[in-house]
Design a protein around this motif. Structure first.
Motif, PDB file in Angstrom:
ATOM      1  N   GLU A 173       0.075  12.218  -4.364  1.00 27.32           N
ATOM      2  CA  GLU A 173       0.092  12.445  -5.808  1.00 27.32           C
ATOM      3  C   GLU A 173       0.787  13.768  -6.152  1.00 27.32           C
ATOM      4  O   GLU A 173       1.594  13.832  -7.080  1.00 27.32           O
ATOM      5  CB  GLU A 173      -1.330  12.444  -6.354  1.00 27.32           C
ATOM      6  CG  GLU A 173      -1.409  12.579  -7.845  1.00 27.32           C
ATOM      7  CD  GLU A 173      -2.825  12.466  -8.396  1.00 27.32           C
ATOM      8  OE1 GLU A 173      -3.023  12.851  -9.551  1.00 27.32           O
ATOM      9  OE2 GLU A 173      -3.724  11.995  -7.668  1.00 27.32           O
ATOM     10  N   LEU A 174       0.501  14.816  -5.389  1.00 29.13           N
ATOM     11  CA  LEU A 174       1.146  16.107  -5.633  1.00 29.13           C
ATOM     12  C   LEU A 174       2.655  16.030  -5.415  1.00 29.13           C
ATOM     13  O   LEU A 174       3.431  16.597  -6.184  1.00 29.13           O
ATOM     14  CB  LEU A 174       0.537  17.182  -4.732  1.00 29.13           C
ATOM     15  CG  LEU A 174      -0.907  17.570  -5.047  1.00 29.13           C
ATOM     16  CD1 LEU A 174      -1.453  18.486  -3.951  1.00 29.13           C
ATOM     17  CD2 LEU A 174      -1.006  18.223  -6.408  1.00 29.13           C
ATOM     18  N   ILE A 175       3.072  15.298  -4.378  1.00 29.51           N
ATOM     19  CA  ILE A 175       4.514  15.125  -4.129  1.00 29.51           C
ATOM     20  C   ILE A 175       5.157  14.360  -5.273  1.00 29.51           C
ATOM     21  O   ILE A 175       6.244  14.719  -5.737  1.00 29.51           O
ATOM     22  CB  ILE A 175       4.745  14.417  -2.776  1.00 29.51           C
ATOM     23  CG1 ILE A 175       4.365  15.353  -1.630  1.00 29.51           C
ATOM     24  CG2 ILE A 175       6.193  13.946  -2.646  1.00 29.51           C
ATOM     25  CD1 ILE A 175       4.308  14.687  -0.273  1.00 29.51           C
ATOM     26  N   ASN A 176       4.502  13.319  -5.750  1.00 27.90           N
ATOM     27  CA  ASN A 176       5.035  12.538  -6.872  1.00 27.90           C
ATOM     28  C   ASN A 176       5.174  13.395  -8.127  1.00 27.90           C
ATOM     29  O   ASN A 176       6.175  13.302  -8.851  1.00 27.90           O
ATOM     30  CB  ASN A 176       4.161  11.320  -7.156  1.00 27.90           C
ATOM     31  CG  ASN A 176       4.272  10.271  -6.073  1.00 27.90           C
ATOM     32  OD1 ASN A 176       5.239  10.225  -5.327  1.00 27.90           O
ATOM     33  ND2 ASN A 176       3.266   9.431  -5.975  1.00 27.90           N
ATOM     34  N   ILE A 177       4.194  14.235  -8.392  1.00 28.45           N
ATOM     35  CA  ILE A 177       4.250  15.128  -9.551  1.00 28.45           C
ATOM     36  C   ILE A 177       5.411  16.103  -9.388  1.00 28.45           C
ATOM     37  O   ILE A 177       6.184  16.330 -10.319  1.00 28.45           O
ATOM     38  CB  ILE A 177       2.916  15.889  -9.727  1.00 28.45           C
ATOM     39  CG1 ILE A 177       1.815  14.923 -10.168  1.00 28.45           C
ATOM     40  CG2 ILE A 177       3.065  17.045 -10.714  1.00 28.45           C
ATOM     41  CD1 ILE A 177       0.416  15.506 -10.078  1.00 28.45           C
ATOM     42  N   TYR A 178       5.550  16.665  -8.208  1.00 26.08           N
ATOM     43  CA  TYR A 178       6.641  17.606  -7.937  1.00 26.08           C
ATOM     44  C   TYR A 178       7.990  16.935  -8.158  1.00 26.08           C
ATOM     45  O   TYR A 178       8.876  17.493  -8.813  1.00 26.08           O
ATOM     46  CB  TYR A 178       6.527  18.132  -6.508  1.00 26.08           C
ATOM     47  CG  TYR A 178       7.707  18.973  -6.083  1.00 26.08           C
ATOM     48  CD1 TYR A 178       7.813  20.295  -6.480  1.00 26.08           C
ATOM     49  CD2 TYR A 178       8.718  18.429  -5.300  1.00 26.08           C
ATOM     50  CE1 TYR A 178       8.900  21.066  -6.102  1.00 26.08           C
ATOM     51  CE2 TYR A 178       9.807  19.188  -4.924  1.00 26.08           C
ATOM     52  CZ  TYR A 178       9.898  20.505  -5.323  1.00 26.08           C
ATOM     53  OH  TYR A 178      10.983  21.244  -4.954  1.00 26.08           O
ATOM     54  N   GLN A 179       8.149  15.727  -7.620  1.00 21.12           N
ATOM     55  CA  GLN A 179       9.411  15.018  -7.760  1.00 21.12           C
ATOM     56  C   GLN A 179       9.697  14.679  -9.224  1.00 21.12           C
ATOM     57  O   GLN A 179      10.833  14.797  -9.683  1.00 21.12           O
ATOM     58  CB  GLN A 179       9.419  13.750  -6.911  1.00 21.12           C
ATOM     59  CG  GLN A 179       9.501  14.045  -5.432  1.00 21.12           C
ATOM     60  CD  GLN A 179       9.387  12.806  -4.576  1.00 21.12           C
ATOM     61  OE1 GLN A 179       8.808  11.804  -4.977  1.00 21.12           O
ATOM     62  NE2 GLN A 179       9.925  12.873  -3.373  1.00 21.12           N
ATOM     63  N   THR A 183      12.805  15.865 -14.086  1.00 18.64           N
ATOM     64  CA  THR A 183      12.785  16.232 -15.499  1.00 18.64           C
ATOM     65  C   THR A 183      13.599  17.497 -15.724  1.00 18.64           C
ATOM     66  O   THR A 183      14.405  17.581 -16.641  1.00 18.64           O
ATOM     67  CB  THR A 183      11.338  16.447 -15.989  1.00 18.64           C
ATOM     68  OG1 THR A 183      10.621  15.225 -15.818  1.00 18.64           O
ATOM     69  CG2 THR A 183      11.288  16.847 -17.441  1.00 18.64           C
ATOM     70  N   LEU A 184      13.397  18.493 -14.861  1.00 21.44           N
ATOM     71  CA  LEU A 184      14.137  19.746 -14.994  1.00 21.44           C
ATOM     72  C   LEU A 184      15.618  19.524 -14.734  1.00 21.44           C
ATOM     73  O   LEU A 184      16.472  20.074 -15.429  1.00 21.44           O
ATOM     74  CB  LEU A 184      13.593  20.797 -14.031  1.00 21.44           C
ATOM     75  CG  LEU A 184      12.204  21.331 -14.362  1.00 21.44           C
ATOM     76  CD1 LEU A 184      11.715  22.261 -13.242  1.00 21.44           C
ATOM     77  CD2 LEU A 184      12.205  22.072 -15.682  1.00 21.44           C
ATOM     78  N   SER A 185      15.937  18.699 -13.774  1.00 23.41           N
ATOM     79  CA  SER A 185      17.332  18.402 -13.465  1.00 23.41           C
ATOM     80  C   SER A 185      17.994  17.682 -14.631  1.00 23.41           C
ATOM     81  O   SER A 185      19.099  18.009 -15.040  1.00 23.41           O
ATOM     82  CB  SER A 185      17.413  17.544 -12.202  1.00 23.41           C
ATOM     83  OG  SER A 185      18.739  17.137 -11.971  1.00 23.41           O
ATOM     84  N   TYR A 186      17.301  16.710 -15.187  1.00 21.64           N
ATOM     85  CA  TYR A 186      17.832  15.937 -16.314  1.00 21.64           C
ATOM     86  C   TYR A 186      18.001  16.833 -17.541  1.00 21.64           C
ATOM     87  O   TYR A 186      19.021  16.804 -18.207  1.00 21.64           O
ATOM     88  CB  TYR A 186      16.897  14.770 -16.631  1.00 21.64           C
ATOM     89  CG  TYR A 186      17.390  13.905 -17.765  1.00 21.64           C
ATOM     90  CD1 TYR A 186      18.442  13.018 -17.578  1.00 21.64           C
ATOM     91  CD2 TYR A 186      16.803  13.992 -19.030  1.00 21.64           C
ATOM     92  CE1 TYR A 186      18.900  12.228 -18.625  1.00 21.64           C
ATOM     93  CE2 TYR A 186      17.255  13.214 -20.073  1.00 21.64           C
ATOM     94  CZ  TYR A 186      18.300  12.323 -19.861  1.00 21.64           C
ATOM     95  OH  TYR A 186      18.754  11.553 -20.887  1.00 21.64           O
ATOM     96  N   ALA A 187      16.995  17.661 -17.795  1.00 15.39           N
ATOM     97  CA  ALA A 187      17.066  18.558 -18.957  1.00 15.39           C
ATOM     98  C   ALA A 187      18.187  19.570 -18.783  1.00 15.39           C
ATOM     99  O   ALA A 187      18.888  19.901 -19.735  1.00 15.39           O
ATOM    100  CB  ALA A 187      15.728  19.281 -19.152  1.00 15.39           C
ATOM    101  N   GLY A 188      18.412  20.010 -17.565  1.00 10.59           N
ATOM    102  CA  GLY A 188      19.464  20.977 -17.308  1.00 10.59           C
ATOM    103  C   GLY A 188      20.841  20.427 -17.596  1.00 10.59           C
ATOM    104  O   GLY A 188      21.762  21.161 -17.958  1.00 10.59           O
ATOM    105  N   ASP A 189      21.000  19.111 -17.460  1.00 13.61           N
ATOM    106  CA  ASP A 189      22.291  18.487 -17.736  1.00 13.61           C
ATOM    107  C   ASP A 189      22.644  18.524 -19.219  1.00 13.61           C
ATOM    108  O   ASP A 189      23.798  18.426 -19.584  1.00 13.61           O
ATOM    109  CB  ASP A 189      22.302  17.020 -17.280  1.00 13.61           C
ATOM    110  CG  ASP A 189      22.291  16.889 -15.769  1.00 13.61           C
ATOM    111  OD1 ASP A 189      22.595  17.891 -15.082  1.00 13.61           O
ATOM    112  OD2 ASP A 189      21.977  15.800 -15.267  1.00 13.61           O
TER     113      ASP A 189
END
Length: 52
Positions: A30-36, A41-47
């Protein structure tokens, strides 16, 4: 599956996150899924920042 050793403080932190006797595997997954999801989200927003 590889095995890892955790410090006592890490195990205590995982125990604090456990809900309804979740296994450590479930918590870590679950923690890995949240991290991913946050990374995507950050990668998409950065675009889109400053590109409009």
């Amino acid at each position: 599956m590889p095995s890892i050793e955790l410090s006592e403080s890490t195990v205590e932190r995982l125990d604090d996150l456990r809900v309804d006797e979740e296994s450590y595997d479930e918590i870590v997954t679950e923690l890995i899924n949240i991290y991913q999801a946050e990374e995507l989200t950050l990668s998409y927003a950065g675009d889109h920042v400053g590109g409009e």
